[in-house]
Design an enzyme around this catalytic site. Structure first.
Site, PDB file in Angstrom:
ATOM      1  CD  GLU A 181      47.282  -4.235   4.422  1.00 59.63           C
ATOM      2  OE1 GLU A 181      47.087  -5.040   5.362  1.00 59.63           O
ATOM      3  OE2 GLU A 181      46.957  -3.037   4.469  1.00 59.63           O
ATOM      4  CG  ASP A 232      46.596  -2.041  11.195  1.00 57.93           C
ATOM      5  OD1 ASP A 232      47.377  -2.871  11.692  1.00 57.93           O
ATOM      6  OD2 ASP A 232      46.963  -0.932  10.777  1.00 57.93           O
TER       7      ASP A 232
END
Length: 348
Positions: A64, A235
């Site tokens: 990410e 998450d």
């Protein structure tokens, strides 16, 4: 060959220097300082660019990028999440980050963020607990005793005054590791053999497990009224830790709803499921904990502004110290239009 100019040099904080800085300052003091920086930025939340992180998913993990800017500085973090890494002797999460000057676009800091992310995640949890946990909290259950567990425990001690941490992990070796690392910290550490035992008498329930799957670490009938749940393990899409029943009877607080609805516990819920943004509680626009019977839930997935706060802190902390080295990262030709000439003149 000529030496690089000052404009070419960017302060870099290596893992070694980050560890030196933390030991020099003290882990708990770093957590206190980071909590202050994160809270400062949550109070000016509306000044920031906000976007869900850019994620590249694979069968084994996710990579990410997490960017944001307050108009004066720009920051981003590169971070991965690979639960399978632990079995291969590798970190589940690694990260690095950069802070830049918006006016020039020049980087002003490059730093490791594997350790720093663990610290800022714990600081953010403790900041949320300040507004959401019951008064006079003294006991936390720490379910999931991996790389984040000690940081979470020490942050709750430093910020919330927690005195006892009750540990549980499905891997007893992880619990033994965490208990050994917290020895001498001033916390009373209780190793438990089940989640039910761990949450007994705890006012804060922290879940932080690594499996990338829908899971029920806490079922509805396990959790009584009046507690604060700090859910940080869920998450990414397809990964949760709490039963839907807990969500349905809790007041849920989030960082950035468009990201949390994709990655957090509330991915289990309808799109119109009511949540409160944590920054609104911190600024006084919304209410946090109302009474002793209220069950509060911080559905934390991590957001770029928290990393921005951590980058600001490190930039300020290492200035005029030896806890960084200068990297020759930026080309700085005498004539900004003659980059090729600079290259040619560097021939040996």
């Amino acid at each position: 060959m000529s030496q690089p100019s000052e404009k070419a040099l960017v302060p870099f904080v290596s893992v070694d220097n980050m560890m030196r800085l933390v030991h020099h300052t003290g882990v708990e003091q770093v957590l206190i300082d980071l909590t202050r920086y994160v809270e400062e930025d949550f109070r000016r939340w509306e000044q920031f660019d906000k976007t869900p992180r850019v994620a590249s998913h694979s069968d084994v993990g996710v990579i990410e990028l997490m960017p944001t800017s307050d108009g004066e500085a720009y920051g981003f973090k590169y971070v991965n999440g690979h639960p399978k890494n632990t079995a291969e002797g590798l970190q589940t999460v690694t990260a690095f980050g950069l802070l830049a000057d918006v006016y020039t676009g020049y980087p002003v800091l490059l730093t490791e963020m594997t350790i720093l992310t663990a610290l800022r995640t714990a600081a953010t949890s403790a900041m949320a607990a300040k507004y959401l946990a019951p008064k006079d909290t003294d006991t936390m259950a720490m379910i999931g005793n991996g790389a984040q567990s000690e940081f979470q425990s020490l942050a709750m001690k430093a910020i919330m005054g927690v005195k006892t941490v009750r540990l549980y992990d499905k891997d007893p070796a992880a619990t033994a590791k965490c208990a050994a690392n917290l020895a001498g910290s001033g916390l009373t550490v209780v190793s438990c053999s089940s989640p039910e035992e761990a949450i007994e008498g705890a006012q804060i329930l922290t879940t932080c497990t690594a499996d990338k799957q829908y899971a029920t670490i806490l079922s509805d009938n396990m959790v009584g009224a009046g507690v604060h749940i700090n859910a940080i393990g869920g998450d990414c899409p397809g990964k949760t830790e709490l039963s839907k029943g807990i969500l349905e009877r809790s007041d849920v607080f989030v960082e950035f709803p468009p990201q949390t609805r994709i990655e957090g516990e509330i991915q289990q819920m309808p799109e119109d499921f009511a949540v409160t943004e944590l920054w609104q509680v911190i600024t006084g626009a919304e209410q946090g904990r109302r009474d002793t019977r209220q069950t509060t839930l911080f559905d934390s997935v991590g957001f770029a502004i928290e990393d921005f706060s951590a980058l600001r802190y490190i930039r300020d902390k290492v200035a005029e110290t030896s806890f960084h080295e200068d990297l020759d990262m930026l080309a700085d030709p005498d004539d900004p239009r003659d980059l090729f000439g600079m290259l040619q003149r560097a021939k040996v």
